[in-house]
Scaffold this active site. Structure first.
Site, short mmCIF file in Angstrom:
data_model
loop_
_atom_site.label_atom_id
_atom_site.label_comp_id
_atom_site.label_asym_id
_atom_site.label_seq_id
_atom_site.Cartn_x
_atom_site.Cartn_y
_atom_site.Cartn_z
NE ARG A 112 0.36 4.18 4.35
CZ ARG A 112 -0.70 4.08 5.73
NH1 ARG A 112 -0.69 2.70 6.07
NH2 ARG A 112 -1.34 4.63 5.26
CG HIS A 118 -0.18 10.07 7.12
ND1 HIS A 118 -1.42 9.49 5.81
CD2 HIS A 118 -1.63 9.03 7.82
CE1 HIS A 118 -1.63 8.35 5.42
NE2 HIS A 118 -2.25 8.33 7.07
CD GLN A 167 -5.65 10.19 8.45
OE1 GLN A 167 -5.44 8.80 8.10
NE2 GLN A 167 -6.68 10.74 9.67
CB CYS A 208 -5.44 9.17 11.74
SG CYS A 208 -3.35 8.06 12.05
N1 NVA Z 1 1.78 7.25 12.40
C1 NVA Z 1 1.25 6.60 12.19
C2 NVA Z 1 0.30 6.66 11.68
C3 NVA Z 1 -0.95 4.91 11.34
C4 NVA Z 1 -1.70 5.81 10.20
C5 NVA Z 1 2.17 5.58 12.12
O1 NVA Z 1 2.84 6.35 11.07
O2 NVA Z 1 2.19 4.26 11.74
N1 CP Z 2 -5.10 6.21 8.78
C1 CP Z 2 -4.44 5.42 8.12
O1 CP Z 2 -3.72 5.75 7.30
O2 CP Z 2 -4.75 4.12 7.85
P1 CP Z 2 -4.09 2.80 7.24
O3 CP Z 2 -3.08 3.11 7.95
O4 CP Z 2 -4.81 1.11 7.18
O5 CP Z 2 -4.08 3.19 5.61
#
Ligand code: NVA
Ligand code: CP
Length: 336
Positions: free
Chosen positions: A110, A137, A140, A275
């Site tokens: 990530r 993502h 997800q 999410c």
């Molecule tokens: N769009 C958000 C998703 C978190 C799971 C981010 O990238 O912070």
């Molecule tokens: N939805 C999701 O990716 O959650 P986290 O950021 O907690 O991993």
């Protein structure tokens, strides 16, 4: 269908409709196995026994990290959560990927730029799984679609999703790709400034044509939600974009998911998905700061919607684990 063994999971763009449907089906079987229900006999035993997996997180995470760990443990794999590595500081991404590929059977990453995960995948010689990048993502989406299938009883190609908010973020991009592959209807309601990248939309036209998917982009949330199965939103400011907060609050104030918006769907059974994490109350330090600065008590979704019977956000969070397990099993074994 050819086995997915050895494949990386960087984006749903790399997978066919048939492969994504097979991953969803495997997720359901693995979920049944975990719950003690009847499941496909070929999935008996510890499917990932003897495997070693490394998890690298350059951004924060609760669900994704814990899902990879629990999924691995459930099926007998060992996990390293790698913090403070040399990667990108004293050692190149290429060299690090080569080292990790010698030690591990799979790598979860990530981070920020999609170029980094592509470089890891290029040099590691083992499956690399995208746990979120600035532009995508993909794990997800498997959980989001699975949750909608379970609650509506529909196949993916019968589902209609409306995404309200930042229409160009990683989650919306991933949903749009998934929708194009699976023949879903995917409507984005966002201010023009936050419309998805035109080149991404154009790149999905061929997939959408093949699958029968319909992608719609509009500025009008009420129009987007008409007759949909799922209303979806995500944070207004994604990780790494914190300097955009003021701009986003101004742009997205009118795009909050409220009970009135759920009613505008004219679907009394409409589902609410997110999410997570979500700013639906003031119980986080970030929400407190935004409250002090802009006076808002709730951001992308009201607390009422979040806690309502329409909301399936915790089923969705649980499904992250079952679907991530399916991705690992499919890419590390020849069970699929
Ligand atoms: N769009 C958000 C998703 C978190 C799971 C981010 O990238 O912070
Ligand atoms: N939805 C999701 O990716 O959650 P986290 O950021 O907690 O991993």
């Amino acid at each position: 269908m050819k086995s997915l063994k050895g494949r990386s999971f960087l984006t749903l763009k790399d997978f066919t409709t048939e492969e994504i449907l097979a991953l969803l089906h495997l997720s359901l079987e693995l979920k049944a196995k975990k719950k003690g229900a009847s499941y496909d006999a070929s999935l008996q035993g510890k499917l990932l026994a003897g495997k070693n997996i490394v998890l690298i997180f350059d951004k924060s995470s609760t669900r994704t990290r814990c899902s990879f760990e629990v999924a691995a443990f459930d099926e007998g794999a060992q996990v390293t959560f790698l913090t403070n590595s040399q990667m990108g500081k004293k050692e190149s991404i290429e060299d690090t990927a080569k080292v990790l590929g010698r030690l591990y059977d799979g790598i979860q990453y990530r981070g920020f730029s999609p170029a980094v995960i592509r470089e890891i995948a290029q040099h590691s010689q083992v499956p690399v799984w995208n746990g979120l990048t600035d532009d995508d993502h993909p794990t997800q989406v498997l959980a989001d679609v699975l949750t909608a299938m379970e609650h509506t009883g529909k196949d993916p190609n019968q589902l209609k999703f409306a995404y309200i908010g930042d229409g160009r973020n990683n989650v919306s991009n991933a949903l749009m790709i998934g929708a194009a592959k699976l023949g879903m209807e995917y409507r984005i309601a966002a201010p023009k400034e936050l419309f998805p990248d035109e080149s991404l939309v154009a790149s999905l036209a061929e997939d959408a044509k093949l699958s029968g998917a319909k992608i719609v982009v509009t500025t009008d949330p009420n129009e987007a939600v008409k007759g949909v199965d799922v209303i979806y939103t995500d944070v207004w400011v994604s990780m790494g974009e914190e300097d955009q907060t003021e701009k986003r609050v101004k742009l997205l104030k009118e795009y909050q998911v409220t009970m009135d918006l759920l009613k505008a769907s004219s679907n009394p059974e409409v589902l609410f998905e997110h999410c997570l994490p979500s700013f639906h109350d003031l119980n986080t330090s970030v929400a407190q700061q935004i409250h002090e600065q802009f006076g808002l008590r709730e951001l992308e979704v009201t607390d009422e919607v979040f806690r309502s019977s329409h909301s399936v956000v915790f089923d969705e969070a649980e499904n992250r684990m079952h679907t991530i397990k399916a991705v690992m099993v499919a890419t590390l074994t020849d069970l699929l």
